[in-house]
Design a protein around this motif. Structure first.
Motif, PDB file in Angstrom:
ATOM      1  N   ALA A 199      -0.956  10.730   4.204  1.00 48.66           N
ATOM      2  CA  ALA A 199      -1.205  11.347   2.900  1.00 48.66           C
ATOM      3  C   ALA A 199      -1.116  10.256   1.841  1.00 48.66           C
ATOM      4  CB  ALA A 199      -0.193  12.445   2.615  1.00 48.66           C
ATOM      5  N   TRP A 200      -2.111  10.233   0.961  1.00 49.97           N
ATOM      6  CA  TRP A 200      -2.213   9.220  -0.092  1.00 49.97           C
ATOM      7  C   TRP A 200      -2.303   9.899  -1.451  1.00 49.97           C
ATOM      8  CZ3 TRP A 200      -2.614   3.900   0.999  1.00 49.97           C
ATOM      9  CH2 TRP A 200      -2.758   3.570   2.356  1.00 49.97           C
ATOM     10  N   ARG A 201      -1.754   9.239  -2.481  1.00 48.55           N
ATOM     11  CA  ARG A 201      -1.933   9.721  -3.844  1.00 48.55           C
ATOM     12  C   ARG A 201      -2.428   8.563  -4.703  1.00 48.55           C
ATOM     13  NH1 ARG A 201       4.186  10.591  -4.235  1.00 48.55           N
ATOM     14  NH2 ARG A 201       4.936   8.544  -4.871  1.00 48.55           N
ATOM     15  N   GLN A 202      -3.209   8.924  -5.698  1.00 49.98           N
ATOM     16  CA  GLN A 202      -3.776   7.923  -6.590  1.00 49.98           C
ATOM     17  C   GLN A 202      -2.914   7.837  -7.845  1.00 49.98           C
ATOM     18  OE1 GLN A 202      -7.726   8.714  -8.137  1.00 49.98           O
ATOM     19  NE2 GLN A 202      -8.261   6.556  -7.927  1.00 49.98           N
ATOM     20  N   LEU A 217       0.297   5.116  -0.144  1.00 47.09           N
ATOM     21  CA  LEU A 217       0.674   5.959   0.979  1.00 47.09           C
ATOM     22  C   LEU A 217       1.961   6.699   0.635  1.00 47.09           C
ATOM     23  CD1 LEU A 217       0.077   6.686   4.000  1.00 47.09           C
ATOM     24  CD2 LEU A 217       1.689   4.862   4.581  1.00 47.09           C
ATOM     25  N   CYS A 218       1.948   8.021   0.768  1.00 45.45           N
ATOM     26  CA  CYS A 218       3.132   8.852   0.486  1.00 45.45           C
ATOM     27  C   CYS A 218       3.840   9.247   1.769  1.00 45.45           C
ATOM     28  CB  CYS A 218       2.724  10.148  -0.214  1.00 45.45           C
ATOM     29  SG  CYS A 218       1.869   9.897  -1.725  1.00 45.45           S
ATOM     30  N   MET A 258       8.010   8.396   6.537  1.00 38.00           N
ATOM     31  CA  MET A 258       7.178   8.275   7.737  1.00 38.00           C
ATOM     32  C   MET A 258       7.992   8.454   9.008  1.00 38.00           C
ATOM     33  SD  MET A 258       6.316   4.162   8.197  1.00 38.00           S
ATOM     34  CE  MET A 258       4.994   4.251   7.042  1.00 38.00           C
ATOM     35  N   ILE A 259       7.256   8.761  10.047  1.00 39.54           N
ATOM     36  CA  ILE A 259       7.733   8.692  11.423  1.00 39.54           C
ATOM     37  C   ILE A 259       6.730   7.776  12.107  1.00 39.54           C
ATOM     38  CG2 ILE A 259       8.030   9.922  13.592  1.00 39.54           C
ATOM     39  CD1 ILE A 259       8.789  12.411  11.962  1.00 39.54           C
ATOM     40  N   ASN A 260       7.217   6.630  12.580  1.00 43.05           N
ATOM     41  CA  ASN A 260       6.307   5.674  13.194  1.00 43.05           C
ATOM     42  C   ASN A 260       7.017   4.928  14.327  1.00 43.05           C
ATOM     43  OD1 ASN A 260       4.512   3.644  13.888  1.00 43.05           O
ATOM     44  ND2 ASN A 260       3.774   3.399  11.805  1.00 43.05           N
ATOM     45  N   PRO A 261       6.938   5.468  15.544  1.00 42.68           N
ATOM     46  CA  PRO A 261       7.603   4.811  16.678  1.00 42.68           C
ATOM     47  C   PRO A 261       6.981   3.468  17.059  1.00 42.68           C
ATOM     48  CG  PRO A 261       6.264   6.638  17.448  1.00 42.68           C
ATOM     49  CD  PRO A 261       6.243   6.686  15.942  1.00 42.68           C
ATOM     50  N   LEU A 262       5.805   3.159  16.535  1.00 36.23           N
ATOM     51  CA  LEU A 262       5.168   1.882  16.846  1.00 36.23           C
ATOM     52  C   LEU A 262       5.882   0.718  16.166  1.00 36.23           C
ATOM     53  CD1 LEU A 262       1.449   2.979  16.454  1.00 36.23           C
ATOM     54  CD2 LEU A 262       2.775   2.793  18.560  1.00 36.23           C
ATOM     55  N   TYR A 285       0.806  -1.218   0.000  1.00 34.35           N
ATOM     56  CA  TYR A 285       0.000   0.000   0.000  1.00 34.35           C
ATOM     57  C   TYR A 285       0.842   1.273   0.000  1.00 34.35           C
ATOM     58  CZ  TYR A 285      -3.579  -3.367   1.211  1.00 34.35           C
ATOM     59  OH  TYR A 285      -4.414  -4.454   1.202  1.00 34.35           O
ATOM     60  N   MET A 286       2.163   1.130  -0.046  1.00 33.11           N
ATOM     61  CA  MET A 286       3.042   2.289   0.087  1.00 33.11           C
ATOM     62  C   MET A 286       3.757   2.621  -1.218  1.00 33.11           C
ATOM     63  SD  MET A 286       4.744   1.559   3.744  1.00 33.11           S
ATOM     64  CE  MET A 286       3.734   1.365   5.182  1.00 33.11           C
TER      65      MET A 286
END
Length: 180
Positions: A157-160, A168-169, A77-81, A70-71
């Motif tokens: 933020a997503w782009r088509q 996913l951007c 990204m910033i994703n500490p999870l 999906y990316m």
């Protein structure tokens, strides 16, 4: 659906019965958001934003590496999870670790839940952004074996693409206080 004569077989736009109101703007007692027609680009983009964000989190819960589907290649990204040690350093395709590396080594979550409906804004005809809070659940490693809940705020933020796929951007995830 409107016809050449302006008549319709859509009960939501039919003339109101005597003594009742015909509120075509929505919000009335006869309004049902889930059954609104996706008859504009804007409505389709908003619906797609909710759908792809849900699919992304399902993938992250099942197998974080599967979320790469999906990316966009240039996703940041910033994703500490998912980042090693809960890092809040920005990640991209050229960072160390890269987004791909982090997802390949990511631990799946047991589940997730959005807090209300994500807010969506159209950036362009082929781009959207969302903000929302989410709860993620993981089996606790403690002896009692309960579920651990982590609450986070998210911006995506997503782009088509030309092929109509949404990618996913950018995504920013931050721990949030659970004030609900």
């Amino acid at each position: 659906m409107p016809t050449v004569l302006g008549l319709t077989n859509d009960s939501r736009t039919a003339p109101a019965a005597p003594g009742t109101s015909n509120n075509k703007m929505g919000g009335g007692e006869n309004s049902n958001k889930k059954h609104d027609r996706l008859n504009t680009i804007s409505k389709r983009n908003h619906a797609a934003a909710h759908e792809v964000e849900t699919l992304l989190w399902r993938a992250l819960c099942d197998s974080p590496e599967a979320a790469k589907e999906y990316m966009a290649e240039d996703c940041i990204m910033i994703n500490p999870l998912f980042a090693p040690g809960g890092s809040t350093e920005p990640m991209g395709k050229d960072t160390d670790p890269s987004v791909e590396d982090v997802l390949a080594g990511g631990e799946p979550w047991a589940g997730f839940r959005f807090h209300g409906e994500p807010l969506v804004v159209e950036i362009d005809l082929m781009a959207v952004a969302l903000v929302y809070k989410v709860s993620l659940f993981r089996q606790s490693s403690k002896k009692n074996g309960g579920m651990r809940e982590i609450v986070a705020s998210v911006s995506s933020a997503w782009r088509q693409t030309a092929g109509a796929d949404w990618l996913l951007c950018a995504q920013h995830v931050a721990y949030a206080d659970d004030d609900e």
